[in-house]
Design a protein around this motif. Structure first.
Motif, short mmCIF file in Angstrom:
data_model
loop_
_atom_site.label_atom_id
_atom_site.label_comp_id
_atom_site.label_asym_id
_atom_site.label_seq_id
_atom_site.Cartn_x
_atom_site.Cartn_y
_atom_site.Cartn_z
N THR A 12 1.01 -1.22 0.09
CA THR A 12 0.07 0.04 0.11
C THR A 12 0.73 1.31 -0.06
O THR A 12 1.99 1.14 0.52
N GLU A 45 -13.53 -2.39 4.50
CA GLU A 45 -12.28 -3.10 4.85
C GLU A 45 -11.11 -2.83 3.98
O GLU A 45 -10.12 -2.50 4.36
N LEU A 46 -11.50 -2.72 2.54
CA LEU A 46 -10.42 -2.37 1.52
C LEU A 46 -9.83 -1.03 1.81
O LEU A 46 -8.57 -0.91 1.66
N LEU A 49 -7.58 -0.80 4.49
CA LEU A 49 -6.31 -1.27 4.27
C LEU A 49 -5.43 -0.45 3.50
O LEU A 49 -4.28 -0.11 3.83
N GLY A 52 -4.39 2.70 5.47
CA GLY A 52 -3.66 2.56 6.93
C GLY A 52 -2.13 2.40 6.82
O GLY A 52 -1.26 2.93 5.87
N ALA A 55 1.29 -1.92 4.21
CA ALA A 55 0.89 -3.22 4.38
C ALA A 55 1.34 -4.05 2.89
O ALA A 55 0.95 -3.42 1.98
N ILE A 57 0.53 -6.68 -0.04
CA ILE A 57 -0.40 -7.32 -0.26
C ILE A 57 -0.17 -8.64 -0.98
O ILE A 57 0.71 -8.87 -1.94
#
Length: 479
Positions: A12, A45-46, A49, A52, A55, A57
């Protein structure tokens, strides 16, 4: 594994923000300017993610079509990709490509004594002997990178208090540009009380494409704050407010006018009435554009520290800005960083960071920032003609090392700014704040974006941000 998630994998982006909308969420990418509207049962949720902490993937987790779209728009990047390097390259390209602008302080003299003025009001003024040096500066800056456009910003004090110099310098600069095939245009920052009657001829003769006129509220506040200094009032000078109003009326027939509303605790309540007055006078429907900007009276240096008690808080100032946005027609709002309704990553820098631009003080010294004029210890050079004069006649000496600081300034290397996810739309804010080492002002810049960026993103979708919604410091700094 599909080809979209092959190799090093995807992660991300640190520059993604999400804003709740009436239906789903807006995703905004501060570095690419991309915006997506995410809806459906997985949207919460997406988007959480993607906006945030960084992260990784897993390959194939989002499917090839969505993955490809998120990569194309910048919301997903290769896990080893240096996003900060992209912002840094854009920043330095903007500095190198900045136009040549000379801010010329014709005089430090002024006929008005505004209570918040931090200028020295000294007797310093440029004269006919400085015209040659000014043209030499223009020639040098244009030649550095072969640029073919010159903009002159006449500044003061009140620049028209030294009209004789302005007339001669303007003619000489235009003659030089014509001989070199260089485009020329000018602007003026003025209090609006010392202009000639022949506005059409004056604007045309000096190739003025923009004028900034400041107001300090409605007439009672304006005239009280902008009193004529002893010995400067003429028989026609009954009200600086009336004179400035009439000037804007006339100028809008011939050129753009930027009206600056200087706001503090004492005149914040006048803003609504002032905008209504401007509307009644036809400013927003004139032949040329009128842009009205609310400016916060602030202590920009130690010389203006006395303004601290009068300053609006960030929240109070934001309320004024919101009021102006509601009352003003769209074309009267200066949203230069908003493209198609959404905030756009910065692609330009202020003149202080433009290597081919300069600020010429009335003392014959060269500065990088207009707010430093009259502070010799901040100067970076001297007009060429004055370089050859004895120091007694040339004026004070420039400060060693000052120019190097401006040349090296890079927000992408600063401890706080380099970690900030607002960096692509902010570039550290006013660089002078960093030069003056003002942590409170730098922190307020971050607060501004935490509060206002969600509102700007929601407005791009024709909505208002949810009451009280703002980004957090965790959103701002994602280590």
């Amino acid at each position: 594994m599909d080809e979209e998630t092959a190799g090093t994998g995807l992660a991300t982006s640190r520059y993604t923000f999400r804003v709740p909308l009436a239906d789903g969420y807006a995703l905004y990418h501060a570095s690419t300017g991309s915006v997506l509207h995410m809806q459906g049962e997985d949207a919460d949720e997406l988007t959480a993610l993607l906006s945030g902490p960084r992260a990784v993937i897993p390959p194939g987790a989002l499917g090839p079509t969505l993955t490809a779209r998120l990569r194309r728009t910048g919301f997903l990047v290769e896990s080893g990709f240096d996003e900060l390097a992209v912002v840094r390259e854009r920043y330095w390209n903007a500095r190198g490509n900045a136009p040549v602008v000379l801010l010329v302080t014709t005089t430090m003299d002024c006929n008005l004594g505004c209570y918040y003025c931090y200028e020295s009001r000294s007797g310093d003024a440029l004269n006919v002997n400085d015209v040659e040096g000014l043209v030499a500066v223009a020639r040098d800056r244009l030649a550095r990178q072969g640029k073919r456009s010159l903009h002159i910003d006449w500044y003061g004090g009140e620049p028209l208090m030294n009209l004789a110099f302005m007339e001669q310098a303007s003619a000489a600069l235009q003659e030089f540009c014509a001989s070199e095939g260089v485009a020329y245009h000018a602007s003026v920052v003025s209090n609006g009380t010392r202009w000639p009657d022949d506005l059409a001829v004056f604007v045309s003769r000096h190739r003025i494409r923009q004028v900034q006129i400041s107001f300090d509220g409605l007439q009672a506040n304006h005239d009280r704050r902008r009193r004529y200094r002893p010995g400067y009032r003429g028989p026609e000078d009954t009200s600086s407010f009336d004179q400035a109003l009439r000037l804007v009326d006339g100028l809008l027939q011939h050129t753009r006018v930027d009206v600056r509303y200087n706001a503090d605790h004492g005149n914040a309540g006048d803003l609504r009435g002032f905008i209504e007055l401007a509307g009644r006078r036809g400013w927003f429907g004139a032949p040329h554009r009128c842009v009205l900007t609310v400016a916060k009276l602030s202590a920009y240096s130690d010389r203006s520290a006395f303004l601290r008690p009068h300053e609006l808080t960030p929240g109070e100032f934001e309320e004024l800005q919101e009021l102006a946005k509601r009352l003003l027609p769209e074309k009267a709002q200066d949203d230069q960083d908003i493209v198609q309704g959404f905030p756009h990553p910065k692609t330009s820098v202020c003149g202080a960071l433009a290597p081919d631009s300069a600020v010429i003080g009335a003392d014959g010294l060269e500065y990088r920032c207009g707010l430093q004029v009259g502070e010799p210890h901040r100067a970076v050079g001297r007009l060429p003609v004055r370089r050859n004069l004895p120091l007694l006649h040339a004026g004070p000496s420039p400060a060693p090392g000052e120019g190097e600081w401006w040349d090296a300034f890079d927000p992408t290397t600063l401890p706080t700014c380099s970690r900030c996810s607002f960096l692509p739309v902010c570039w550290g804010g006013c660089p002078k704040r960093h030069l003056d080492d003002s942590p409170a002002d730098i922190a307020n810049e971050g607060r501004y974006w935490r509060v206002n960026l969600p509102a700007q993103i929601a407005a791009g979708f024709g909505e208002r941000a949810q009451e009280g919604f703002a980004f957090s410091e965790t959103d701002q700094f994602r280590d």
